[in-house]
Every structure is written in structure tokens, then in C-alpha cells.
Design an enzyme around this catalytic site. Sequence first.
Site, PDB file in Angstrom:
ATOM      1  N   ASP A 171       0.881  -1.169   0.000  1.00 30.09           N
ATOM      2  CA  ASP A 171       0.000   0.000   0.000  1.00 30.09           C
ATOM      3  C   ASP A 171       0.920   1.221   0.000  1.00 30.09           C
ATOM      4  OD1 ASP A 171      -1.682   2.125   0.543  1.00 30.09           O
ATOM      5  OD2 ASP A 171      -2.264   1.437   2.546  1.00 30.09           O
ATOM      6  N   LYS A 201       2.396  11.812  -3.093  1.00 26.97           N
ATOM      7  CA  LYS A 201       1.555  10.978  -3.947  1.00 26.97           C
ATOM      8  C   LYS A 201       0.383  11.770  -4.535  1.00 26.97           C
ATOM      9  CE  LYS A 201      -1.338   7.552  -2.828  1.00 26.97           C
ATOM     10  NZ  LYS A 201      -1.860   6.267  -2.310  1.00 26.97           N
ATOM     11  N   GLU A 227      -7.117   0.764  -4.350  1.00 29.96           N
ATOM     12  CA  GLU A 227      -7.141   0.583  -2.901  1.00 29.96           C
ATOM     13  C   GLU A 227      -8.462  -0.010  -2.389  1.00 29.96           C
ATOM     14  OE1 GLU A 227      -5.939   4.480  -1.708  1.00 29.96           O
ATOM     15  OE2 GLU A 227      -3.892   4.145  -2.413  1.00 29.96           O
ATOM     16  N   ASP A 257     -12.860   5.214   2.838  1.00 32.03           N
ATOM     17  CA  ASP A 257     -11.415   5.330   3.048  1.00 32.03           C
ATOM     18  C   ASP A 257     -11.021   6.781   3.306  1.00 32.03           C
ATOM     19  OD1 ASP A 257      -8.669   5.389   2.991  1.00 32.03           O
ATOM     20  OD2 ASP A 257      -8.457   4.270   1.125  1.00 32.03           O
TER      21      ASP A 257
HETATM   22  P1  ADP Z   1      -2.810   7.151   3.872  1.00 31.31           P
HETATM   23  O1  ADP Z   1      -3.218   8.582   3.746  1.00 31.31           O
HETATM   24  O2  ADP Z   1      -1.421   6.950   3.441  1.00 31.31           O
HETATM   25  O3  ADP Z   1      -3.774   6.209   3.259  1.00 31.31           O
HETATM   26  P2  ADP Z   1      -3.544   6.154   6.536  1.00 31.31           P
HETATM   27  O4  ADP Z   1      -4.676   5.377   6.084  1.00 31.31           O
HETATM   28  O5  ADP Z   1      -2.536   5.469   7.390  1.00 31.31           O
HETATM   29  O6  ADP Z   1      -2.691   6.841   5.426  1.00 31.31           O
HETATM   30  O7  ADP Z   1      -4.146   7.399   7.325  1.00 31.31           O
HETATM   31  C1  ADP Z   1      -3.332   8.341   7.899  1.00 31.31           C
HETATM   32  C2  ADP Z   1      -4.169   9.316   8.691  1.00 31.31           C
HETATM   33  O8  ADP Z   1      -4.834   8.615   9.737  1.00 31.31           O
HETATM   34  C3  ADP Z   1      -3.315  10.376   9.323  1.00 31.31           C
HETATM   35  O9  ADP Z   1      -3.904  11.642   9.140  1.00 31.31           O
HETATM   36  C4  ADP Z   1      -3.335   9.992  10.788  1.00 31.31           C
HETATM   37  O10 ADP Z   1      -3.231  11.121  11.636  1.00 31.31           O
HETATM   38  C5  ADP Z   1      -4.696   9.352  10.916  1.00 31.31           C
HETATM   39  N1  ADP Z   1      -4.762   8.461  12.074  1.00 31.31           N
HETATM   40  C6  ADP Z   1      -3.955   7.418  12.367  1.00 31.31           C
HETATM   41  N2  ADP Z   1      -4.283   6.881  13.557  1.00 31.31           N
HETATM   42  C7  ADP Z   1      -5.328   7.611  14.032  1.00 31.31           C
HETATM   43  C8  ADP Z   1      -6.109   7.577  15.217  1.00 31.31           C
HETATM   44  N3  ADP Z   1      -5.865   6.678  16.174  1.00 31.31           N
HETATM   45  N4  ADP Z   1      -7.104   8.481  15.348  1.00 31.31           N
HETATM   46  C9  ADP Z   1      -7.342   9.399  14.408  1.00 31.31           C
HETATM   47  N5  ADP Z   1      -6.641   9.483  13.266  1.00 31.31           N
HETATM   48  C10 ADP Z   1      -5.642   8.611  13.079  1.00 31.31           C
HETATM   49 MG    MG Z   2      -4.592   4.750   2.318  1.00 37.13          MG
END
Ligand code: ADP
Ligand code: MG
Length: 560
Positions: free
Chosen positions: A16, A78, A179, A201
Site C-alpha cells: 500500500d 503521492k 485501494e 477510506d
Molecule cells: P494514507 O493517507 O497513506 O492512506 P492512513 O490510512 O494510514 O494513510 O491514514 C493516515 C491518517 O490517519 C493520518 O492523518 C493519521 O493522523 C490518521 N490516524 C492514524 N491513527 C489515528 C487515530 N488513532 N485516530 C485518528 N486518526 C488517526
Molecule cells: Mg490509504
Amino acid sequence: MHNPAVRESDRSIGIDLGTTYSCAAIVEGGRPQVIRSRLGYSTIPSVVTFDDQGQPVVGQDAERRTILQPEETIYGSKRLIGRTYLPGVVERFQPHFQYKLGPDQDGFVAACVGGRTVPLVEVSSYILRELRIASQRSLGEKVHRAVVTVPAYFNENQRGFVREAGRRAGLEIIRIINEPTAAALCFGFNRAEHKRLLVFDLGGGTFDVSIVDLDGNTFTVVATHGDTFLGGLDFDRRIAEFLQQRAEERLDREIILSPSDRQRLRLAAQDAKHQLSELPRAAVQIPMMKLADGTKIDLTDTIDRHDLDEITGDLVDRTVAVVNETLAMASLQAKEIDEVLLVGGQTRMPAVQKRLREMFGREPTKRIHPDEVVALGAAIAADAHDRDDTATLRDVLPLSIGIGGADGSFIPVIPRNTPVPHEGVATLEIPAGSQVMKIGVFQGEKKTAKANEFLGALGLEGLAVAEQPVSCELVFSLDAECLLRVRASVEATGFEREVTLGTQQTPDQVLEQLGKVRISVPTAAPPDVATAAAGPRGPAPQIEKKGFWQRLKGWLFEDG
Ligand code: ADP
Ligand code: MG
């Protein structure tokens, strides 16, 4: 040096490649599991910077440096990969990034750090390489192949760049999947379920909604929609503004944020946000913040869930609006959704889950970690590929693909949400005495060509006939991965050629060259997503596994 202890692997991993976090996974003993990073984390920040020797630093190490040198650290790239550098558009993006954006050699958006212009394909390749190396360490064998996921929203250019990044990272990307499809695979592969899923998502920078029909091991995306500028970072920003404002009111003085203080505040805000997903209250402490008069203070505060929900309520509302639009696109009602799948770290926020519960009258599925589910699904797809197992993935085109008309209008050739693979046809009536040089190809939903994403120009040199008008047929073929190939033919002269997209020119130059050409596209009925959801349609692409993987050869971007 050749290390005999490291075995060659014939196993493929799943990756991912996220906007804010990236994650790798593999199927072991029939179960997908996340591969730990070098530092032992399950995900790595999609952040890249360079050390004093100019060597790339990736992940947690790079993120730590954002405080010291925020302008030298590349994050969130990205969102920009594969986008042409157009003045006007870039100004809109720049405020989201502390590092400077510029054009690379090929005219795509790049990051200007460390005194050089770093193409974003290079940035992605460092992240992929980091994950490949972590996987090799963890598995004790060399890894060469991967399934990589991209947002359903990614256009042609962006998918091509991810493929290229993989190659630079020493990975053969055996398949790019969307995704939401990966998330659905993780949820339902080999479970013999028949359900309609809504994949919600909410990641760090982007928000995507997809409706996926699961019928045994056939996964059909029936609608996909989203907001490319809505994610966890917006929540962080709100919290940061809230903390700053409260501190200024308390002190009755202005706080001047240096780039590094801004970064510290942002990280503290994010940390508080994470705590508030588990606890009713979170303490914030940022030492040595600089005031306007030069003095320094320690910023100490407490924020509770009520504050958070109040200052970010409209962001959650926006996600709900997009969900409603997606349902409308598929002519579905909330009660026709069997499961809501939480994907993306930001869905850990209780207020988000609460809204979904209210909307769908059921608990969203929390069986799988929202920040790992996409990588796990990619691993399942990789494993299925290795074992020659049957998984049928049917996607839809996320955004219309079309050409620029002589008047600058956008003429869709394949409308959005068309199930892929698909072929669309456009006919160009080329007047006598004229020569068509270039046709601009664009992707998006805007009425004017230039307002959409420029995918490139089709070179049609050598087909025009001087004496009489000719009719040239362009066939746009999208394969199951939404990658585009275009064939041009002129029946009158027997001219036939597969044309590739080039991006050497600007959209303006390409549109200018169109001259007096008349373009027509057969008005096919727009794809009916509701029927698509109902089951097999017409000459439906019943893509069987064998032919399916064989199709994944000779990509447009690999040829070029
Ligand atoms: P991506 O954007 O790469 O798909 P993720 O799905 O890992 O990334 O999401 C990242 C986001 O999720 C970040 O903004 C992070 O702050 C938020 N996040 C991660 N853990 C938590 C949590 N426990 N509570 C709220 N937000 C969270
Ligand atoms: Mg993601």
C-alpha cells in the site's frame, strides 16, 4: 557482494503506497500479515529527505527531520505524482506543502529540496525500495515482485508513474490494483460471501468512497468517488489552529510560527487527535514557542473530544455528502449496503464511526486495522497471482477520458464509471489539405479540456492525405487496470498504428494544433452503474484468471 544466506524468493508481496503512510504485507501460511519496518513499525510515513551526503532517508527517520528542516522534507507527494506542472494549478497545491514545488525535466510536478529538483517518481521509488528491503530482512529472502495499490481516482499518468517507481526500486509490479478493491479482497477473499460493500477510506490526505459488489471471489466496483483534498491532515490543521488561537487569546499576544514551529504544532495536533480516538481528553505540550516579540513560551493546553468534534464537524459532514453522492451515482440507498468497511487511519476517530452508524443503521466493520487493510488485500492479490488462484477483479474507470476539441472543449470518449476493460471510439474528420499532428488526451469531468488533467498528446504524423478529407478512427482501449492504449486507423489509406501518449507539449500547444478537425464520438448510453451492480451486462468482461494476467503485458508506459 553475493550473500549465499539470502535466498531468492518467488513470492510476491503486497504494498500500500499511501499518501501519508505506506505498508507492506505478505501471505504466510494462508494468512496475510503486515511486514514490520526496519524500526519495527507496521507502517512507515511516506516521507523522504536527504542526508548530508545526499543519500535518501525514508520513513520515521525522515519524518523526525521534518521538525528541523520542514522545507527539505518531501511528504504527501503521492497527491502530486504524475501531474503536469501547470501554473495556476500548482499555486492551488503549494499551500499544502512546506517544500517548494517546481517542474521536472518532463514538465511534471517535482519537489525542490536539497538544492535540486527531485522528480516524484524518484520519491516513490525510495519508499518502495525501503519496503522491499524491510521485506527482505523480515522474510530472509530476496523480494522482486509486488502488487501495488493506488487510489481508485488515479489517472493514467499516475498509474504509469507508480509502475516506473517500482521498476526503479527493483520491483516488478505484477499488478496495480485500486485501494478499495484491495480492501474488499481483504474482507471477502475465499469467504464465499455475497454482499454489497461500501468502502469508506479516509486517509491522511484524501478521501475515497467505493461501492464494491462481492460475489464469491468476483469483486466488482460499481461506483467510485471521492475528494482528493480531504483527509487527516485537514483535521490536524484545524486542531493546530485551535491550539494556536487559544494560546494567543490566553496570552493576548500573537504567536509567530517559524516553519519548524509550525511543524511541531502540526505534529502535536496530530498526536492529540490520535489520543482523542481512545481517550476523552488529550494534553498538549509544545516547549519554546516563539512569540512576536521574540520571547519564548511553553504552550500547554488540553483539548477534549467535544472541542475536536466541534472544530472538525464540517469535515465529517463533507465525507457524508460524498457518500450520499456515491450512493446516488449507483442508484442505491443506504439500506442496500450490507457492510461498511473502514479504511484509512482517520476512520479511527469516534465521530466518523458514529456518523456512519447513524447513516447506515449498523456498526461499520472493524475486523481489520484500517491502516493495514489495503496492504493486506494487496498481499492476498499477490499470493493469488503466485498460486494461479482465481480472483476476478472488475473495476470502473474513475474519471472520464476524452480528447480536446478544436474549440477547447472536452469530448469524453469513455465516460466515468464505465466498467473496464472497455473500448471507446472517436472519429476525426480531417479536412482536405490539413495535417493533424497532435490530439490532446485529458481525464476529468470538467467541460473545458484544459480544466481536466492532461494525460498527453497522441502523435498522428503521417496519416493526413492532402487531396481529400479523411476519416480517422481512434480506438481507446482500457485494460483491467485502467491503463490506456490508443489505436488510430484511416480506412481510406489503410493507415493503422498504435499511438502512444507523449507529454512533451503543453495542453495549449496541443489544442492549437487541432485546427479545423471535426471530432465525433458515438453517443453511447452512459454506463448504467445500477445495471452493472445487478450482474453481468451485455458483452461483460468475464475476465478469467489466465487470460487476465496475460493481458497485463505491453503497457503503454513500459513501451515508452
Ligand atoms: P494514507 O493517507 O497513506 O492512506 P492512513 O490510512 O494510514 O494513510 O491514514 C493516515 C491518517 O490517519 C493520518 O492523518 C493519521 O493522523 C490518521 N490516524 C492514524 N491513527 C489515528 C487515530 N488513532 N485516530 C485518528 N486518526 C488517526
Ligand atoms: Mg490509504
